[in-house]
Design an enzyme around this catalytic site. Structure first.
Site, PDB file in Angstrom:
ATOM      1  N   TYR A  99      -0.598  -8.725  43.121  1.00  0.00           N
ATOM      2  CA  TYR A  99      -0.592  -8.103  44.446  1.00  0.00           C
ATOM      3  C   TYR A  99       0.436  -8.782  45.353  1.00  0.00           C
ATOM      4  O   TYR A  99       1.229  -8.102  46.017  1.00  0.00           O
ATOM      5  CB  TYR A  99      -1.986  -8.208  45.063  1.00  0.00           C
ATOM      6  CG  TYR A  99      -2.079  -7.652  46.472  1.00  0.00           C
ATOM      7  CD1 TYR A  99      -1.835  -6.304  46.722  1.00  0.00           C
ATOM      8  CD2 TYR A  99      -2.405  -8.474  47.541  1.00  0.00           C
ATOM      9  CE1 TYR A  99      -1.921  -5.784  48.004  1.00  0.00           C
ATOM     10  CE2 TYR A  99      -2.502  -7.966  48.834  1.00  0.00           C
ATOM     11  CZ  TYR A  99      -2.255  -6.626  49.055  1.00  0.00           C
ATOM     12  OH  TYR A  99      -2.334  -6.123  50.330  1.00  0.00           O
ATOM     13  N   SER A 120       2.227  -7.889  53.313  1.00  0.00           N
ATOM     14  CA  SER A 120       0.933  -8.552  53.495  1.00  0.00           C
ATOM     15  C   SER A 120       1.172 -10.052  53.557  1.00  0.00           C
ATOM     16  O   SER A 120       2.193 -10.555  53.072  1.00  0.00           O
ATOM     17  CB  SER A 120       0.011  -8.214  52.316  1.00  0.00           C
ATOM     18  OG  SER A 120      -1.088  -9.105  52.239  1.00  0.00           O
TER      19      SER A 120
END
Length: 287
Positions: free
Chosen positions: A147, A121
């Protein structure tokens, strides 16, 4: 084959119905390719036991595995622990895939030119490498930082695994891909579970209004998995970072000795936590 971060219902073959999303995906494929041969294996990436069981089941059924796309994940969840005692995002986004790949490695190296694709990501750019002294972020948890760390681990996994495959003289290659912002349940789940702070609702609305469709978002992973010109250890993502056609992206941060140290630490932490060795060398596979 179809894998999800969490399973629901019971797998076909055990007397129960297919999970609803799996059933929908199966029906969609069969509507376009009526003769397709499909198989579903349940997998909960938050559970090391489930990851080992799924890997062993697949390996027992298939002596050759040509493509693995490690796609399932969670984003910016509140601090939590899995039944194994692992920080949730690291467990689901990295450690579950690590164990699954370790169990599938004999079939991967048996294929003539296998591809492994991990899903990262743009959040990796704000993530730090896994710290062996504090792998579960006990010293200070922040949902987005956790994350980003898990998605940087996904990229380092691809680069490190590709290096190991090359060092072993194997034709298989590992790559990474990121889907940009796609309108899936990812952002909605973050908000449902109370994660993401003020950014959670923002990204949920952004994905709804401007995000790519799931089909468009999957193109980067599919290109990494199937483009004969794609080079191992590389990253594919949308042309405009959050959207656009899939293109090869520059690896700005990932170079030099700091990358070497990050990969070495990731391997050490992952092996220690899971008890699984991700080693594609022929000597290890014969052991």
């Amino acid at each position: 084959m179809h894998y999800r971060a969490r399973t629901e219902g019971r797998p076909r073959g055990d007397g129960g119905a297919l999970p609803s999303k799996t059933a929908d995906a199966t029906a969609a494929v069969l509507s376009q390719v009526p003769g397709a041969s499909l198989e579903s294996v349940p997998l909960d990436l938050a559970s090391q036991e489930a990851a080992r069981a799924a890997g062993d089941l697949i390996a027992g059924r298939h002596s050759r595995i040509d493509i693995v796309i490690a796609n399932a994940g969670v984003m910016a969840l509140p601090q939590g622990r899995t039944p194994d005692g692992f920080e949730t995002q690291l467990a689901v986004n990295h450690l579950g895939h690590w164990t699954l790949l370790a169990r599938l490695m004999p079939g991967i190296v048996a294929a003539p030119a296998a591809r492994i694709v991990t899903t990262t990501s743009i959040a990796r750019l704000v993530g730090a490498p896994v710290d062996p002294a504090d792998p579960h972020l006990d010293e200070g948890y922040e949902d987005w930082a956790a994350y980003g760390r898990s998605k940087l681990a996904a990229l380092h996994l691809a680069i490190g695994l590709d290096r190991a495959l090359r060092a072993a003289g194997l034709p298989a290659r590992a790559l990474a891909a990121h889907p940009g912002i796609s309108h899936t349940d990812l952002q909605k789940r973050t908000v449902r579970e109370g994660g993401g702070g003020t950014q959670g609702p923002f990204w949920e609305r952004y994905a709804e209004r401007r995000g790519m469709s799931p089909e468009r978002g999957a193109l980067s992973q599919l290109r990494a998995a199937t483009d004969p010109r794609a080079r191992g250890g590389s990253l594919y993502g949308p042309r405009w970072a959050l959207a656009g056609d899939p293109v090869r992206r520059l690896l700005v941060r990932e170079r030099g000795r700091s990358l070497d140290r990050a990969i070495a630490r990731l391997w050490s932490v992952s092996e220690s936590l899971t008890g699984e060795t991700l080693d594609p060398s022929p000597q290890h596979q014969r052991a």
